[in-house]
Scaffold this active site. Structure first.
Site, PDB file in Angstrom:
ATOM      1  CG  HIS A  73      -2.185  -0.830   0.964  1.00  0.00           C
ATOM      2  ND1 HIS A  73      -3.397  -0.301   0.598  1.00  0.00           N
ATOM      3  CD2 HIS A  73      -2.365  -2.177   1.007  1.00  0.00           C
ATOM      4  CE1 HIS A  73      -4.282  -1.272   0.438  1.00  0.00           C
ATOM      5  NE2 HIS A  73      -3.683  -2.414   0.689  1.00  0.00           N
ATOM      6  CG  ASP A  74       4.650   3.738   1.698  1.00  0.00           C
ATOM      7  OD1 ASP A  74       4.026   4.804   1.804  1.00  0.00           O
ATOM      8  OD2 ASP A  74       5.879   3.684   1.589  1.00  0.00           O
ATOM      9  CG  ASP A  81       6.871   8.748  -0.054  1.00  0.00           C
ATOM     10  OD1 ASP A  81       5.924   7.954   0.116  1.00  0.00           O
ATOM     11  OD2 ASP A  81       6.718   9.906  -0.486  1.00  0.00           O
ATOM     12  CB  SER A  83       3.032   8.985   1.370  1.00  0.00           C
ATOM     13  OG  SER A  83       2.685   7.886   0.546  1.00  0.00           O
ATOM     14  CD  GLU A  95      -0.759   7.437   0.720  1.00  0.00           C
ATOM     15  OE1 GLU A  95      -0.483   6.228   0.578  1.00  0.00           O
ATOM     16  OE2 GLU A  95       0.086   8.343   0.538  1.00  0.00           O
ATOM     17  CG  HIS A 199      -4.571 -12.261  -1.581  1.00  0.00           C
ATOM     18  ND1 HIS A 199      -5.323 -12.013  -2.714  1.00  0.00           N
ATOM     19  CD2 HIS A 199      -4.166 -11.046  -1.128  1.00  0.00           C
ATOM     20  CE1 HIS A 199      -5.378 -10.698  -2.925  1.00  0.00           C
ATOM     21  NE2 HIS A 199      -4.674 -10.094  -1.984  1.00  0.00           N
ATOM     22  CB  SER A 200      -0.685 -17.519   1.360  1.00  0.00           C
ATOM     23  OG  SER A 200      -0.358 -18.490   2.312  1.00  0.00           O
ATOM     24  CB  THR A 252      -1.182 -23.094   6.130  1.00  0.00           C
ATOM     25  OG1 THR A 252      -1.298 -22.685   4.752  1.00  0.00           O
ATOM     26  CG2 THR A 252      -0.917 -24.585   6.182  1.00  0.00           C
TER      27      THR A 252
END
Length: 332
Positions: A73-74, A81, A83, A95, A199-200, A252
């Site tokens: 996401h950054d 940086d 943000s 954000e 997504h595991s 798992t």
């Protein structure tokens, strides 16, 4: 003697000017990102981050998912940086408060890591590097590979909430859009397939799933998986603040492994992007290869994370070293 002394003093002054931090910064070429950037300025920095990640993971298991998600996401939004970590101000939205950041948490624990580093080396280590290093160590805590990552990032001073959707692919986007967004950062198709292996671990809130369950269940779902999902997400319009979620991998759920790929090939992927990954002709060959080989998954995952964390960083004299990760420094 007077003239000699005066000459000596002038020589010292010139030498001092040449060696001053400002002159040094101007004259020295920006090294960019390098391995062990803090080896001289804060030798313990990476060890402190690693120790804090371990301590926090023992107390709060879901922190490791957060560290990993923070990187995506950054770093995917124009620059790696930090943000993402900035709070909202009167002039700009954080954000963290956008729809794309729904479900993200544990930002306060990054501040805990920052405080530990600051006690050892005040004003030296950036929040951007702490975000990346905590992600690296979080991956290890989840049973994933250790990925050697460069440091030397500096912190941005503004939120990128206004352009976030131009860079972050949504879970309902077409596979073409997903591949294009990551491709713009230099991540190829096997790299994208490997990154989605994140997504595991973790869980998906029912808010993100109900469109595949109501008013009719998506026929692409494995029939054996449907009752469990309906049990976990009984409401067609779930409360975003309620604890209603489905684990991404029931086998798992706390381990970053290639079980994810076997699940999505068996039509047990929760998100639309998971289903598309297993069916799109551009990505399916890599899904099948990663389902068979965890070492191959780890190799591609490590390569993709490296590219992602090196996406357009601020280095040298650009940006700043924030004193607190959620607030830009005040400049008078």
């Amino acid at each position: 003697m007077g003239s000699k002394a005066l000459f000596f003093f002038a020589l010292l002054s010139i030498s001092a000017l040449a060696l001053s931090p400002a002159a040094f910064a101007e004259n020295e070429e920006d090294p960019g990102l390098v391995m062990n950037f803090y080896k001289d300025s804060c030798p313990q920095a990476e060890d402190i981050v690693k120790e804090q990640v371990k301590l926090l993971y023992k107390r709060h298991k879901n922190t490791a998912f957060s560290w990993l998600r923070n990187i995506f996401h950054d770093c995917a939004v124009q620059s790696c940086d930090a943000s993402l970590l900035l709070d909202s101000t009167r002039r700009s939205l954080s954000e963290k408060e956008t729809d794309r950041s729904f479900g993200m948490r544990n930002f306060r624990y990054l501040e805990t890591i920052k405080e530990a580093v600051e006690r050892e080396c005040p004003g030296v280590v950036s929040c951007a590097d702490i975000l990346v290093l905590s992600g690296r160590d979080g991956i290890v805590a989840l049973g994933g590979p250790y990925i050697p990552l460069k440091t030397g990032r500096r912190d941005g001073r503004k939120s990128r909430a206004d352009i976030l959707e131009e860079y972050l692919p949504d879970h309902n986007e077409s596979m073409t859009v997903v591949l294009e967004r990551f491709g713009a950062m230099g991540i190829d198709t096997p790299g994208v397939v490997a990154l989605l292996g994140s997504h595991s671990v973790g869980r998906t809130h029912c808010v993100k799933l109900v469109h595949r369950l109501y008013p009719e269940v998506d026929p692409a779902f494995n029939p054996d998986h449907i009752d469990h999902m309906l049990h976990k997400c009984p409401d067609q319009i779930p409360d975003p603040k309620a604890v209603q979620y489905v684990r991404n991998d029931r086998g798992t759920p706390m381990v970053l492994d290639n079980n994810y790929y076997r699940n999505i090939l068996d039509n047990k992927g929760l998100l639309l992007v998971d289903h598309q990954l297993a069916t799109d002709k551009r990505t399916k060959p890599y899904v099948k290869k990663m389902a068979k080989s965890q070492p191959y998954f780890f190799k591609e995952f490590g390569r993709a994370i490296t590219i992602l964390t090196e996406n357009n960083p601020l280095t040298g004299t650009k940006g700043e070293i924030r004193m607190q990760c959620n607030v830009a420094n005040k400049h008078h």
